[in-house]
Design a protein around this motif. Structure first.
Motif, mmCIF file in Angstrom:
data_model
loop_
_atom_site.group_PDB
_atom_site.id
_atom_site.type_symbol
_atom_site.label_atom_id
_atom_site.label_comp_id
_atom_site.label_asym_id
_atom_site.label_seq_id
_atom_site.Cartn_x
_atom_site.Cartn_y
_atom_site.Cartn_z
ATOM 1 N N SER A 1 -40.284 15.921 39.392
ATOM 2 C CA SER A 1 -40.603 15.945 37.956
ATOM 3 C C SER A 1 -40.968 14.544 37.461
ATOM 4 O O SER A 1 -41.917 14.387 36.671
ATOM 5 N N LEU A 2 -40.226 13.529 37.931
ATOM 6 C CA LEU A 2 -40.548 12.160 37.527
ATOM 7 C C LEU A 2 -41.888 11.715 38.109
ATOM 8 O O LEU A 2 -42.654 11.010 37.449
ATOM 9 N N ILE A 3 -42.153 12.121 39.332
ATOM 10 C CA ILE A 3 -43.429 11.767 39.953
ATOM 11 C C ILE A 3 -44.577 12.457 39.219
ATOM 12 O O ILE A 3 -45.631 11.858 38.976
ATOM 13 N N ALA A 4 -44.381 13.723 38.840
ATOM 14 C CA ALA A 4 -45.429 14.451 38.115
ATOM 15 C C ALA A 4 -45.709 13.818 36.761
ATOM 16 O O ALA A 4 -46.836 13.897 36.253
ATOM 17 N N GLY A 5 -44.704 13.174 36.170
ATOM 18 C CA GLY A 5 -44.928 12.505 34.885
ATOM 19 C C GLY A 5 -45.882 11.339 34.983
ATOM 20 O O GLY A 5 -46.457 10.923 33.957
ATOM 21 N N ARG A 6 -46.099 10.800 36.173
ATOM 22 C CA ARG A 6 -47.042 9.688 36.385
ATOM 23 C C ARG A 6 -48.409 10.185 36.840
ATOM 24 O O ARG A 6 -49.304 9.357 37.044
ATOM 25 N N LEU A 7 -48.524 11.474 37.033
ATOM 26 C CA LEU A 7 -49.810 12.049 37.471
ATOM 27 C C LEU A 7 -50.231 13.116 36.466
ATOM 28 O O LEU A 7 -49.858 14.287 36.602
ATOM 29 N N PRO A 8 -50.966 12.750 35.435
ATOM 30 C CA PRO A 8 -51.380 13.725 34.419
ATOM 31 C C PRO A 8 -52.193 14.870 35.036
ATOM 32 O O PRO A 8 -53.066 14.651 35.869
ATOM 33 N N GLY A 9 -51.863 16.083 34.619
ATOM 34 C CA GLY A 9 -52.581 17.247 35.109
ATOM 35 C C GLY A 9 -52.014 17.845 36.383
ATOM 36 O O GLY A 9 -52.489 18.887 36.832
ATOM 37 N N ARG A 10 -51.001 17.199 36.974
ATOM 38 C CA ARG A 10 -50.377 17.707 38.195
ATOM 39 C C ARG A 10 -48.953 18.160 37.876
ATOM 40 O O ARG A 10 -48.259 17.520 37.084
ATOM 41 N N THR A 11 -48.535 19.245 38.499
ATOM 42 C CA THR A 11 -47.191 19.764 38.268
ATOM 43 C C THR A 11 -46.246 19.316 39.378
ATOM 44 O O THR A 11 -46.685 18.934 40.473
ATOM 45 N N ASP A 12 -44.956 19.386 39.059
ATOM 46 C CA ASP A 12 -43.962 18.975 40.058
ATOM 47 C C ASP A 12 -43.977 19.894 41.275
ATOM 48 O O ASP A 12 -43.842 19.436 42.412
#
Length: 213
Positions: free
Chosen positions: A90-101
């Protein structure tokens, strides 16, 4: 008591979503917003669980989702963030807009992990597998000659003990014995030779006080 289910699962559809269900969910959220996922399926006219509607919207139907394959830049970001955060998708997805966890987790397990292994990098520690194997290897065993050499050499502190450099000047042992013997003789002579009266005194005996009979 546990939390009550979000809906009556006995009367819900399961399995793949149809295009009609997707259109109903998209239309309702565009009009009313996401709102409460527990009550959304009934309001949108869907025989689906609220959790299923939420996952379908977040992972597949959101308009800001990025479609297509991951780019090399995204791969580098995922690898770098994973080395810092671990499996916190979830934290990693927050740095990649448009991608889900969930999308990032699946991509990691199916592609990036294999890519790192092919490079000789441990996907867990992000270190070279050769370096990790060397650090875990036991130290080389010493030969018997080397062990004996170390024992003979010993500790440098043991081989070089502290020296007592406090020097004293004294008479030789024989001379000291002679002096001690001489002092004892002097002491005995000073007691008195006039011991015939049973008197032991260092004073001089006055013979004038004796009367001759």
């Amino acid at each position: 008591m546990g939390r009550s289910p979000c809906c009556e699962k006995a009367h819900t559809n399961k399995g793949a979503w149809t295009k009609e269900e997707d259109d109903r969910l998209i239309t309702y959220i565009r009009t009313h917003g996401e709102g409460c996922w527990r009550s959304l399926p009934k309001a949108a006219g869907l025989l689906r669980c609220g959790k299923s509607c939420r996952l379908r919207w977040i992972n597949y139907l959101r308009p800001d989702l990025k479609r297509g394959n991951f780019t090399h830049e995204e791969d580098d970001i995922i690898i770098k963030l994973h080395s810092l955060l671990g499996n916190k998708w979830s934290l990693i997805a927050g740095r990649l807009p448009g991608r889900t966890d969930n999308e990032i987790k699946n991509y990691w397990n199916t592609h990036i992990k294999r890519k790192l292994l092919n490079r000789g990098i441990d996907p867990v520690s992000h270190r070279s597998m050769n370096e990790a194997s060397i650090s875990l290897a036991p130290p080389p065993a010493q030969s018997l000659d080397e062990e004996k050499k170390e024992e003979s050499e010993g500790n440098p502190e043991e081989r070089c003990p502290d020296l007592n450099l406090e020097l004293r000047i004294s008479l030789p042992l024989q001379d000291a014995d002679l002096i001690l013997k001489h002092n004892q003789q002097q002491k005995q002579s000073s007691i008195s030779a006039y011991d015939f009266l049973g008197l032991r005194s260092a004073a001089v005996f006055d013979c004038r006080v004796l009367e001759m009979k």
